[in-house]
Every structure is written in structure tokens, then in C-alpha cells.
Design a protein around this motif. Structure first.
Motif, PDB file in Angstrom:
ATOM      1  N   LYS A   1       3.878   5.496   2.978  1.00 39.68           N
ATOM      2  CA  LYS A   1       4.060   6.912   3.297  1.00 39.68           C
ATOM      3  C   LYS A   1       4.077   7.143   4.800  1.00 39.68           C
ATOM      4  CE  LYS A   1       2.116  11.495   2.360  1.00 39.68           C
ATOM      5  NZ  LYS A   1       1.031  12.243   1.663  1.00 39.68           N
ATOM      6  N   VAL A   2       3.174   6.483   5.514  1.00 39.72           N
ATOM      7  CA  VAL A   2       3.128   6.633   6.970  1.00 39.72           C
ATOM      8  C   VAL A   2       4.389   6.053   7.613  1.00 39.72           C
ATOM      9  CG1 VAL A   2       1.883   5.997   9.068  1.00 39.72           C
ATOM     10  CG2 VAL A   2       0.613   6.669   7.027  1.00 39.72           C
TER      11      VAL A   2
ATOM     12  N   SER B   1       0.820  -1.202   0.000  1.00 40.28           N
ATOM     13  CA  SER B   1       0.000   0.000   0.000  1.00 40.28           C
ATOM     14  C   SER B   1       0.862   1.264   0.000  1.00 40.28           C
ATOM     15  CB  SER B   1      -0.909   0.019   1.235  1.00 40.28           C
ATOM     16  OG  SER B   1      -1.443   1.310   1.447  1.00 40.28           O
ATOM     17  N   PRO B   2       0.667   2.168  -0.962  1.00 37.93           N
ATOM     18  CA  PRO B   2       1.383   3.448  -0.942  1.00 37.93           C
ATOM     19  C   PRO B   2       1.075   4.266   0.312  1.00 37.93           C
ATOM     20  CG  PRO B   2       0.432   3.063  -3.110  1.00 37.93           C
ATOM     21  CD  PRO B   2      -0.139   2.019  -2.193  1.00 37.93           C
ATOM     22  N   GLU B   3      -0.154   4.167   0.793  1.00 38.82           N
ATOM     23  CA  GLU B   3      -0.533   4.928   1.982  1.00 38.82           C
ATOM     24  C   GLU B   3       0.218   4.430   3.218  1.00 38.82           C
ATOM     25  OE1 GLU B   3      -2.700   3.577  -0.160  1.00 38.82           O
ATOM     26  OE2 GLU B   3      -3.362   5.430  -1.141  1.00 38.82           O
ATOM     27  N   VAL B   4       0.311   3.099   3.374  1.00 37.34           N
ATOM     28  CA  VAL B   4       1.052   2.536   4.500  1.00 37.34           C
ATOM     29  C   VAL B   4       2.529   2.912   4.391  1.00 37.34           C
ATOM     30  CG1 VAL B   4       1.847   0.388   5.571  1.00 37.34           C
ATOM     31  CG2 VAL B   4      -0.552   0.621   4.879  1.00 37.34           C
TER      32      VAL B   4
END
Length: 371
Positions: A17-18, A12-15
């Protein structure tokens, strides 16, 4: 044990990034050898948590870390990978100039600007520390000392024994470097390093030199403080089983036949052989792409000999790494399946500890941000 992490955690790109913010942007990262910054003005450009960073040795021979970002209009200050800046850091756009300590010292018409502008335009800084012959960086300028992150990991692995200092990594030099580009998430690589359950199946070469690996327990996942003895007939940690150099100074007779490993989360694997050490740095590039930098460290007296050749020693871990990275790429592809899930045998217990470490850092950082 059954993993609670879904497949999306690995692609996941979102994971990702975090994680860049909460893990790699707030914990200590091993960057480069201290020897790469030999004198004032020496610099190396690196990337940490998605930020371009300049490591610079100042006039007091301290290493400083600055965002590679001019405080005037946001230009990158430097595009070269390394070199010497001389006495100052100058932006190529409008010649805003900073000292080797990051202070703004000159700019065209600076006297016509308000004092508040001049006083608040020093370079953004990060924290630095030197340990084991490496420069470590933490993007938090107010980070806790490096030892606060490393001591719990070292105590869990070695107990009260100070195994690392016997190998005196700060006195060694890089004899060979291999950079691996792996099409897999950084956590899958870390998980692979956590266990030797796969060693009897995948690593016949290293099992031949370190028979303990055939049991499914490696040195990082075995009993606290325990190393692994070389096979009978082997006197070196190499593909042939022959030593590549004399034993490192400071090792007792027993350690001259032992191999040790330790994981310094989130991104470093250290391995200690009788005549050399190996440092591997995990550098996340994207959700499904990771760079691993492996450096083989030998004593300078060994490297200086005309017949020195580290190829045999390098080959053992190099073939092992390539086997590992090939299989992690297959797991990466599997993370996209709706049925993806992982279960761990008792031999893989350290993966659970790694998951706990990651989860705790993520939670702690989230709480710190909210407060």
C-alpha cells in the motif's frame, strides 16, 4: 552484498500500500502507445497506483489524464476500456458533463448551484508526457518533467551516448503483445531483470543467440554503454537466430548485430534488437501478483509486408520471460520463510542499485508528505 530487505517487503499488504502511494503514485509510469489515442475524444482507461484513470486526447491533440471519478457523487465516469468520448465526458448517473480538458461545462440545474461549487468541480488531473511513442503518466499533477526521472537512469546505463534515439521507437508499431500474470511481487521481477547471473543456468535459448549472456553479465548489468553481439551465424534476435525483418532505419553496420537493454525504474524494461524493440511494463496488482505487458515493436514497413511473421522473434523472449516468471514465483513462496534472506554476487550488483533507488524514492516521498 547482503540484502537488507526482509521477506515481508515482498508480501506485506501494508508495504504494498505504501509503495503504491510513494512509488507508483509519485513517479512516471509508462501507460499505452500514443497511437491508441489517434484523435480528439479518443480515450483509454488505465489503472495507476490503485486509481482508475482516463487518458483522453483533447481538441488540441494533447493527452490529458483524469481520475475516472465524477465530482458530483463519485461515480465512475467510464467503464469501457477504450473508445471515443465525442466532444465531452458525461457521467452516467446525473449527467454532469466535462470538457475534454476536464472542466465542468454542464449539469442539470447547474445555474441554481453556487458559483463556488461550479468553479471547484473540475475533474482531478494527473501529469502526462509523450516519449518513445508511449504516453507516460504521473499521478502528481505538479510532477517534475519526465526527463528528470529518466535521464539519470539513461546516463548510468549508456553514459553520454544516445542509444535509444537510434531505434526511433516513436516510429514503430506494435506487432505482437503478450500479457503475463505472475504470482510474485513486482520487486522480485525487477530484481530478476537486473542480472544475468542466472542466464547460463536458466536460459539456454537466449544464451545461444547472445553468447555474452553465458558470462553472467547481461546488457543492463555490464559495462556502461556496452551492448551484446549476436552469435556467429545469427543475423537476428530470434529463437532460430534468423532476422524477422530488415534492420531498423538509422542503425549503423555495427548496431545491426548488437542487442541492448535498459531498465527504466520502477516499471519498464526496454530491449533493442537489430530489427525490432521490446517494451515490457510491470504493473503491480497485489503484494504477490503482478501483470507484465510485453509489446514487440517493428517498423511499419516490415509489418505491412504480406509475409511478415514476428513469431520467431517473439518466441525467444517469450520463452525467456516464462522461465523468469516461473522462478520468481518460487522466490515469492520463499519470502514467507522465517529464514528468508538474499545475498548477491558481483554479477548482481545492479540489484543493490535498484534497492537504493526504491529506498530513496520512498524516503523522499515520505519527507515531502511531512513538509
Amino acid at each position: 552484498m547482503v540484502s537488507q530487505w526482509p521477506g515481508a517487503y515482498y508480501h506485506s499488504p501494508e508495504v504494498f500500500k505504501v509503495e503504491q502511494d510513494r512509488i507508483f503514485g509519485s513517479t512516471w509510469q509508462c501507460a499505452v502507445r500514443s497511437a491508441q489515442l489517434p484523435k480528439p475524444g479518443s480515450f483509454v482507461r488505465i489503472e495507476v497506483a490503485g486509481e482508475s484513470v482516463l487518458l483522453v486526447r483533447n481538441n488540441l491533440h494533447e493527452v490529458k489524464a483524469f481520475l475516472n471519478l465524477c465530482r458530483h457523487r463519485g461515480s465512475l465516469l467510464c467503464t469501457e476500456e477504450s473508445g471515443n468520448l465525442g466532444r465531452s465526458i458525461r457521467c452516467p448517473y446525473h449527467s454532469w458533463t466535462y470538457s475534454l480538458d476536464g472542466r465542468i461545462v454542464a449539469a442539470p440545474y447547474i445555474d441554481e448551484m453556487s458559483p463556488s461549487v461550479r468553479e471547484n468541480r473540475n475533474l482531478f488531473t494527473a501529469s502526462t508526457s509523450e516519449w518513445l511513442g508511449y504516453i507516460w503518466v504521473n499521478m502528481d499533477p505538479h510532477a517534475k518533467p519526465l526527463k528528470s526521472q529518466m535521464e539519470p537512469l539513461l546516463e548510468t546505463r549508456f553514459g553520454s551516448e544516445d542509444v535509444i534515439s537510434k531505434y526511433a521507437l516513436e516510429d514503430l508499431v506494435v506487432a505482437h503483445t503478450v500479457v503475463y500474470e505472475v504470482a510474485a511481487n513486482w520487486k522480485l521481477i525487477s530484481e530478476n531483470f537486473c542480472e544475468c547471473y542466472h542466464c547460463p543456468t536458466m536460459h539456454p535459448e537466449i544464451c545461444a543467440i547472445v553468447p555474452q549472456f553465458r558470462t553472467g553479465y547481461g546488457t543492463v548489468s555490464g559495462p556502461t554503454g556496452q551492448g551484446a553481439e549476436l552469435a556467429l551465424g545469427a543475423d537476428g534476435f530470434s529463437l532460430s537466430g534468423q532476422k524477422s525483418a530488415d534492420p531498423l532505419p538509422g542503425l549503423d553496420v555495427a548496431d545491426q548485430r548488437m542487442f541492448y537493454g535498459v531498465l527504466l525504474w520502477p516499471s519498464v524494461s526496454l530491449n533493442f534488437a537489430p530489427d525490432h524493440s521490446l517494451c515490457m511494463r510491470i504493473e503491480p496488482l497485489a503484494p504477490d501478483r503482478t501483470r507484465v505487458v510485453a509489446e514487440w515493436l517493428f517498423h511499419p514497413d516490415a509489418v505491412a509486408k504480406p509475409d511478415f511473421d514476428p513469431t520467431d522473434a517473439v518466441s525467444l523472449f517469450d520463452v525467456t520471460n516464462r522461465q523468469d516468471f516461473d522462478i520468481t514465483e518460487l522466490v515469492q513462496r520463499g519470502t514467507h520463510s522465517k529464514q528468508f534472506g538474499q545475498v548477491y554476487s558481483p554479477y548482481e550488483h545492479l540489484i543493490g542499485q535498484f534497492h537504493d533507488w526504491v529506498d530513496n524514492v520512498m524516503i523522499d516521498r515520505a519527507n515531502a508528505t511531512e513538509t
